[in-house]
Structure formats: structure tokens, C-alpha cells
Design an enzyme around this catalytic site. Structure first.
Site, PDB file in Angstrom:
ATOM      1  N   ARG A 143       0.531  -0.875   0.049  1.00 36.39           N
ATOM      2  CA  ARG A 143       0.005   0.082   0.088  1.00 36.39           C
ATOM      3  C   ARG A 143       0.954   1.097  -0.201  1.00 36.39           C
ATOM      4  O   ARG A 143       0.517   2.078  -0.597  1.00 36.39           O
ATOM      5  CB  ARG A 143      -1.111  -0.181   1.085  1.00 36.39           C
ATOM      6  CG  ARG A 143      -1.729   1.327   1.311  1.00 36.39           C
ATOM      7  CD  ARG A 143      -2.964   1.157   2.340  1.00 36.39           C
ATOM      8  NE  ARG A 143      -2.838   0.277   3.013  1.00 36.39           N
ATOM      9  CZ  ARG A 143      -2.478   0.524   4.290  1.00 36.39           C
ATOM     10  NH1 ARG A 143      -1.604   1.792   4.218  1.00 36.39           N
ATOM     11  NH2 ARG A 143      -2.246  -0.119   5.491  1.00 36.39           N
ATOM     12  N   LYS A 181      -8.997   5.950 -18.953  1.00 34.44           N
ATOM     13  CA  LYS A 181      -9.158   6.754 -20.229  1.00 34.44           C
ATOM     14  C   LYS A 181      -8.060   5.896 -21.420  1.00 34.44           C
ATOM     15  O   LYS A 181      -7.559   5.289 -21.278  1.00 34.44           O
ATOM     16  CB  LYS A 181      -9.734   7.642 -20.131  1.00 34.44           C
ATOM     17  CG  LYS A 181     -10.666   7.852 -19.109  1.00 34.44           C
ATOM     18  CD  LYS A 181     -11.962   7.163 -18.947  1.00 34.44           C
ATOM     19  CE  LYS A 181     -13.125   7.304 -18.352  1.00 34.44           C
ATOM     20  NZ  LYS A 181     -13.073   7.442 -16.769  1.00 34.44           N
TER      21      LYS A 181
END
Ligand SMILES: Cc1ncc(COP(=O)(O)O)c(C=O)c1O
Length: 383
Positions: A47, A196
Site C-alpha cells: 500500500r 481512459k
């Protein structure tokens, strides 16, 4: 910096060479062996840091011209990290034509923590100035905006906002660093949905914040570790792979989109075409904006003469364009923002026209896409 295309291939160099691998390895591990107790090692726990993620962050920082990038699990996680810089009583000015999820974050989620927001047409410096207040700490800009594709003059806007003592963050998802580099125009932060164009193949979720100030880096990377919305190593690898072909994909996609915009403007069933560079849409590339973007991008919006019913019939008749949320992939997509990506805005001052259709242009052949659109418009004409 070498040319964009070269950096897109090599910016993450260094990491993989240690192993002799030409591609960046996917470090599919949650934790790392330590030589001694403590938290000062470079790789401790995934993390906090992961070599595949670090390679992606190096690449994104280089391509955006920033000193650092911090990767997140989605574009919204990245925008949320920017929102977390604010304290109760702070005020945001945001572009009034923006992604529905960003609207919800600013109005609803940050609103719960005492942060207020004013949505303004940031393409007008007068409208922007009128929206600034003594408590404005952040101006959040989408340019080109989603879904009306309005353009904001970033250099001039940053000057006004900085004189006011606030930060500028630009959502560069639609343009990508290949077409527009907001940090060089004065912005303090850039956010991306890497889902995207950077990923480019509709097969991952990811986001990033990029900047240059060391203080902002310390805060944004604390949010990354502390809130924990981190991308997995496989998704980081996929974004890195997508980045390598970004320039060639966008060169083709922008050319196809410009051709499609010209075709649509000539059709009598189409009331309005919105594409950066098209006159009369508020999206013209004037002399300053021409220097801001390399090309108009691969998104376009249109309004049909027959209103919302025609918009629905049109997207249902398209065959090569898939009716789906999202954008930026190799396959062309279509949607009706008022009913899909921007539905959350419809009861607000930021409501989008109900007859607006948004197209994301992929890598299919231009002639086939024009033929598909022509057939769907012919059907409308016959209805
Ligand atoms: C301009 C823009 N910014 C941010 C986002 C949010 O990205 P994500 O879906 O990766 O959270 C989107 C998603 O569509 C978007 O279009």
C-alpha cells in the site's frame, strides 16, 4: 526531456534494468522482506510502495513535466485526494461542465465536511473572477470539459487564481499530456483518470495526481498511503503499456474525430457539433488556446434536431459505436450524458442538455465510423 514518444517508451527506465527485463515486471506481492525491523526500507508494504507502481509514477511525472506523480485506484480516488487538501470552511470553484462523479464529490461528499463549491464557466475569466471568494482555496478545471468540450485558457486562468492565493488543479483526462501539459501553463496539480486514454484499452481502472511542489507531494502521498485507494500492480503495468502507444493512438484518433466533426456539421439532422476547433461551439481554438493543445482530441458531442428522443434513437441505431460509459479506448463508444455519466447533475445548476450525445472516437477506420453515423442519421431522417 526527449520527445514525448521517446519518453513514453523509456521514462520508467532504471527499475527493470536491475533484472535485465525489457518490460517492467508486475510485482504481484503485498509485502517485502526487510533486513532489519523498521519502516525505512524502500519497499516495505505494497500500500505504501510497489516497484511497478513506482515505475508508472515516474513515467507519468515525466510526461506531464512534473516533479512527481502519485497513482491511485481510480480517477475519482485521485480527485478525492486533491479534495482532501481542503479543510472545513474552504471554498472550491469548479468548471460548471464537468464529470458527474467530480460534481458529486465536490457538492455532496466534501459538502459533508464543511467545504463549499461554486460551479462556474471557467472558459470565461470574468465568470471565474466573479466566483472567487476570500475562502477559495482551489480552482478545479476540466478542459476540454466533459461533455460540452469547452476550453479554458489555462495560462491566463492560473495567473488570476494565483494572484488570489488559491491552487489550480486541472483534470487532464480528455487531453492527456500528449495534447496538453497544464503544469507548464502554471497549474499546481494535474489529475487523471488513467482508465481512459493512458490505459487506452478499456481494461483497467486507475488514476493519478501529478505536481511539482514538495509540500503537495507530501500531502498527496500521505493520502495515498493513509486512505489506501491504491492501484494493483497489474493495473499499473497495463497503464504503463498503454502509455507507450498513446502518441500514435491519439494522432490517428484526433484525425478521425476532426473528420467526423466535419461530416456531422454538414448533416441537416444535426443541430450542433461540439469539438475543440469547431467555430460557434464555444470550443474554438483561439490564438492562445491553439498553443495550449496540440490537437482537438478524440471526444466530440452533438445535439440532434429531433431532441432527446432522437438522441436515444441515434445511439441505439449505431452499430460500431458501443453504448457504454467511459471513453478513451481503442473502440468507439457513444452515450447520452444526461441519462448516464452526468445523470447526477440533472437536478442541479450544472444540468447538461438532454439531447446531447457524446462520442468517444476509437481506432476503427474513419470511413467505417462515418458510414455508421451516416446510417443512423438516415434512419432518423426516415422516422
Ligand atoms: C474527465 C473525467 N475525470 C475523472 C473521471 C473519473 O475517473 P474514474 O472512472 O477512473 O474514477 C472520469 C470518468 O469518466 C472522467 O471522464
Amino acid at each position: 526531456m526527449a520527445h514525448f514518444e521517446t519518453e513514453a517508451i523509456h521514462a520508467e527506465r532504471g527499475l527493470a534494468t536491475r533484472y535485465g527485463a525489457v518490460g517492467v515486471p508486475i510485482f504481484q506481492t503485498s509485502t517485502f522482506r526487510l533486513d532489519h525491523p523498521g519502516t525505512d526500507a524502500e519497499w516495505v508494504y505494497a500500500r505504501a510502495s510497489n516497484p511497478t507502481r513506482a515505475a508508472l509514477e515516474t513515467s507519468l511525472a515525466t510526461l506531464e513535466g512534473g516533479a512527481w506523480a502519485v497513482a491511485f485506484a481510480s480517477g475519482m480516488a485521485a480527485t478525492s485526494a486533491v479534495g482532501a487538501l481542503l479543510a472545513p470552511g474552504d471554498h472550491i470553484v469548479a468548471t460548471d461542465d464537468l464529470y458527474g462523479g467530480s460534481f458529486r464529490l465536490f457538492r455532496t461528499l466534501l459538502g459533508r465536511h464543511g467545504v463549499t463549491v461554486t460551479f462556474a464557466d471557467t472558459s470565461s475569466l470574468d465568470a471565474l473572477s466573479a466566483a472567487l471568494s476570500d475562502s477559495t482555496r482551489l480552482v478545479f478545471v476540466e478542459t476540454p470539459s466533459n461533455p460540452l468540450l469547452r476550453l479554458t485558457p489555462l495560462h491566463a486562468l492560473c495567473k488570476v487564481v494565483h494572484e488570489h492565493g488559491a491552487l489550480v488543479c486541472v483534470d487532464n483526462t480528455f487531453a492527456t499530456p500528449y495534447l496538453q501539459r497544464p503544469l507548464e501553463l502554471g497549474a499546481d496539480l494535474v489529475v487523471h483518470s488513467t482508465t481512459k486514454y493512458l490505459g487506452g484499452h478499456s481494461d483497467l481502472l486507475g488514476g493519478a495526481v501529478v505536481g511539482s511542489s514538495p509540500e503537495l507531494h507530501d500531502q498527496i502521498s500521505l493520502f495515498q498511503r493513509g486512505y489506501g485507494a491504491v492501484p494493483g500492480p497489474l493495473d499499473c503495468f497495463l497503464v504503463l503499456r498503454g502509455i507507450k502507444t498513446l502518441a500514435v493512438r491519439l494522432d490517428r484518433q484526433c484525425a478521425t474525430t476532426a473528420a467526423l466533426a466535419a461530416y456531422l456539421r454538414a448533416r441537416p439532422e444535426v443541430a450542433e457539433v461540439r469539438y475543440p476547433g469547431v467555430e460557434g461551439t464555444g470550443s474554438e481554438l483561439g490564438s492562445e488556446l491553439a498553443g495550449q493543445m496540440r490537437a482537438g482530441g478524440a471526444m466530440l458531442s452533438l445535439r440532434l434536431c429531433g431532441g432527446p428522443a432522437a438522441a436515444e434513437r441515434f445511439v441505439s441505431s449505431l452499430e460500431l459505436f458501443t453504448l457504454a460509459m467511459s471513453l478513451g479506448g481503442v473502440e468507439s463508444l457513444c452515450e447520452v450524458p444526461a441519462r448516464m455519466t452526468h445523470a447526477v447533475l440533472q437536478d442541479s445548476e450544472c444540468a447538461v442538455p438532454e439531447d446531447l450525445v457524446r462520442l468517444s472516437i476509437g481506432l476503427e477506420h474513419e470511413d467505417d465510423l462515418i458510414a455508421d453515423v451516416a446510417r443512423a442519421l438516415d434512419l432518423l431522417g426516415r422516422a
